[in-house]
Design a protein around this motif. Structure first.
Motif, PDB file in Angstrom:
ATOM      1  N   ILE A  12       0.842  -1.208   0.000  1.00 10.21           N
ATOM      2  CA  ILE A  12       0.000   0.000   0.000  1.00 10.21           C
ATOM      3  C   ILE A  12       0.871   1.251   0.000  1.00 10.21           C
ATOM      4  N   VAL A  13       1.902   1.267   0.828  1.00  5.03           N
ATOM      5  CA  VAL A  13       2.788   2.437   0.911  1.00  5.03           C
ATOM      6  C   VAL A  13       3.558   2.613  -0.394  1.00  5.03           C
ATOM      7  N   ILE A  14       4.137   1.544  -0.918  1.00  2.00           N
ATOM      8  CA  ILE A  14       4.901   1.632  -2.174  1.00  2.00           C
ATOM      9  C   ILE A  14       4.010   2.122  -3.312  1.00  2.00           C
ATOM     10  N   THR A  15       2.791   1.612  -3.398  1.00  2.00           N
ATOM     11  CA  THR A  15       1.849   2.034  -4.443  1.00  2.00           C
ATOM     12  C   THR A  15       1.567   3.528  -4.332  1.00  2.00           C
ATOM     13  N   TYR A  16       1.299   3.996  -3.114  1.00  2.00           N
ATOM     14  CA  TYR A  16       1.037   5.423  -2.902  1.00  2.00           C
ATOM     15  C   TYR A  16       2.255   6.260  -3.305  1.00  2.00           C
ATOM     16  N   LEU A  17       3.427   5.854  -2.874  1.00  2.00           N
ATOM     17  CA  LEU A  17       4.641   6.614  -3.186  1.00  2.00           C
ATOM     18  C   LEU A  17       4.867   6.683  -4.692  1.00  2.00           C
ATOM     19  N   ARG A  18       4.663   5.565  -5.384  1.00  2.00           N
ATOM     20  CA  ARG A  18       4.836   5.559  -6.851  1.00  2.00           C
ATOM     21  C   ARG A  18       3.846   6.492  -7.524  1.00  2.00           C
ATOM     22  N   GLN A  19       2.584   6.449  -7.067  1.00  2.00           N
ATOM     23  CA  GLN A  19       1.560   7.315  -7.654  1.00  2.00           C
ATOM     24  C   GLN A  19       1.893   8.791  -7.464  1.00  2.00           C
ATOM     25  N   GLN A  20       2.496   9.111  -6.344  1.00  2.00           N
ATOM     26  CA  GLN A  20       2.805  10.504  -6.024  1.00  2.00           C
ATOM     27  C   GLN A  20       4.202  10.926  -6.500  1.00  2.00           C
ATOM     28  N   GLY A  21       4.995   9.983  -6.974  1.00  2.00           N
ATOM     29  CA  GLY A  21       6.360  10.288  -7.403  1.00  2.00           C
ATOM     30  C   GLY A  21       7.270  10.600  -6.229  1.00  2.00           C
ATOM     31  N   LEU A  22       7.029   9.920  -5.107  1.00  2.00           N
ATOM     32  CA  LEU A  22       7.778  10.195  -3.881  1.00  2.00           C
ATOM     33  C   LEU A  22       8.591   8.987  -3.430  1.00  2.00           C
ATOM     34  N   THR A  23       9.552   9.248  -2.586  1.00  2.00           N
ATOM     35  CA  THR A  23      10.306   8.210  -1.911  1.00  2.00           C
ATOM     36  C   THR A  23      10.527   8.652  -0.473  1.00  2.00           C
ATOM     37  N   ILE A  24      11.015   7.758   0.337  1.00  2.00           N
ATOM     38  CA  ILE A  24      11.323   8.057   1.728  1.00  2.00           C
ATOM     39  C   ILE A  24      12.835   8.031   1.868  1.00  2.00           C
ATOM     40  N   THR A  25      13.368   9.066   2.511  1.00  2.00           N
ATOM     41  CA  THR A  25      14.798   9.084   2.794  1.00  2.00           C
ATOM     42  C   THR A  25      15.002   9.101   4.300  1.00  2.00           C
ATOM     43  N   GLN A  26      16.173   8.649   4.715  1.00  2.00           N
ATOM     44  CA  GLN A  26      16.512   8.625   6.129  1.00  2.00           C
ATOM     45  C   GLN A  26      17.819   9.372   6.330  1.00  2.00           C
ATOM     46  N   ALA A  27      17.798  10.251   7.321  1.00  2.00           N
ATOM     47  CA  ALA A  27      19.008  10.953   7.735  1.00  2.00           C
ATOM     48  C   ALA A  27      19.077  10.822   9.252  1.00  2.00           C
ATOM     49  N   GLY A  28      19.982   9.990   9.731  1.00  2.00           N
ATOM     50  CA  GLY A  28      20.043   9.719  11.165  1.00  2.00           C
ATOM     51  C   GLY A  28      18.799   8.966  11.585  1.00  2.00           C
ATOM     52  N   ASP A  29      18.100   9.499  12.577  1.00  2.00           N
ATOM     53  CA  ASP A  29      16.859   8.873  13.052  1.00  2.00           C
ATOM     54  C   ASP A  29      15.623   9.430  12.363  1.00  2.00           C
ATOM     55  N   ALA A  30      15.795  10.405  11.490  1.00  2.00           N
ATOM     56  CA  ALA A  30      14.658  11.086  10.871  1.00  2.00           C
ATOM     57  C   ALA A  30      14.384  10.568   9.458  1.00  2.00           C
ATOM     58  N   TYR A  31      13.109  10.448   9.170  1.00  2.00           N
ATOM     59  CA  TYR A  31      12.662  10.054   7.831  1.00  2.00           C
ATOM     60  C   TYR A  31      11.884  11.224   7.239  1.00  2.00           C
ATOM     61  N   ARG A  32      11.920  11.327   5.910  1.00  5.80           N
ATOM     62  CA  ARG A  32      11.099  12.345   5.261  1.00  5.80           C
ATOM     63  C   ARG A  32      10.749  11.915   3.851  1.00  5.80           C
ATOM     64  N   LEU A  33       9.702  12.548   3.317  1.00  2.00           N
ATOM     65  CA  LEU A  33       9.272  12.293   1.945  1.00  2.00           C
ATOM     66  C   LEU A  33       9.952  13.277   1.010  1.00  2.00           C
ATOM     67  N   VAL A  34      10.478  12.764  -0.089  1.00  5.79           N
ATOM     68  CA  VAL A  34      11.072  13.611  -1.130  1.00  5.79           C
ATOM     69  C   VAL A  34      10.692  13.014  -2.482  1.00  5.79           C
ATOM     70  N   GLU A  35      10.912  13.773  -3.537  1.00  5.58           N
ATOM     71  CA  GLU A  35      10.643  13.258  -4.879  1.00  5.58           C
ATOM     72  C   GLU A  35      11.636  12.146  -5.208  1.00  5.58           C
ATOM     73  N   GLY A  36      11.121  11.124  -5.895  1.00  2.29           N
ATOM     74  CA  GLY A  36      12.007  10.041  -6.300  1.00  2.29           C
ATOM     75  C   GLY A  36      11.268   8.722  -6.394  1.00  2.29           C
ATOM     76  N   LEU A  37      12.038   7.672  -6.644  1.00  2.00           N
ATOM     77  CA  LEU A  37      11.490   6.324  -6.749  1.00  2.00           C
ATOM     78  C   LEU A  37      11.585   5.627  -5.396  1.00  2.00           C
ATOM     79  N   PRO A  38      10.492   5.004  -4.939  1.00  2.00           N
ATOM     80  CA  PRO A  38      10.511   4.368  -3.626  1.00  2.00           C
ATOM     81  C   PRO A  38      11.440   3.164  -3.551  1.00  2.00           C
TER      82      PRO A  38
END
Length: 109
Positions: A12-38
């Motif tokens: 479900i998450v991967i499908t949503y991210l692909r539809q929106q053109g987003l990916t999740i990145t991690q920096a230290g303990d923090a995660y965020r949404l940015v443009e890209g491929l999941p």
């Protein structure tokens, strides 16, 4: 104990991210949404780190966004109960109880 992440939730998450053109990145303990491929591995890690979670109503909480899962929780509950009753070994029952936070012994009084 590190319980497995439900495959359906990851899908479900991967499908949503692909539809929106987003990916999740991690920096230290923090995660965020940015443009890209999941990346499925980052999604699974975000679930394990509880940056993505399954809410009380069954929706998937993704950084302030609630994704509907469409899960029939009554049917899932029945399937779990049937599995526990008919198929599960003692070890499986103890592991599942531990994942759910069920106290395995009564407190000493």
């Amino acid at each position: 104990m590190n319980c497995p992440v439900p495959d359906d939730a990851v899908t479900i998450v991967i499908t949503y991210l692909r539809q929106q053109g987003l990916t999740i990145t991690q920096a230290g303990d923090a995660y965020r949404l940015v443009e890209g491929l999941p990346n499925i591995n980052v999604v699974i890690k975000a679930f394990r780190d509880q940056a993505i979670s399954i809410a009380e109503d069954g929706t998937i909480h993704l950084f302030g966004i609630y994704l509907p899962s469409g899960w029939d929780t009554v049917r899932i509950r029945r399937k779990v109960e049937d599995h526990l009753r008919k198929v599960s070994s003692t070890e499986e029952i103890i592991r599942i109880a531990s994942c759910l936070g069920v106290r395995l012994s009564e407190p000493v009084r």
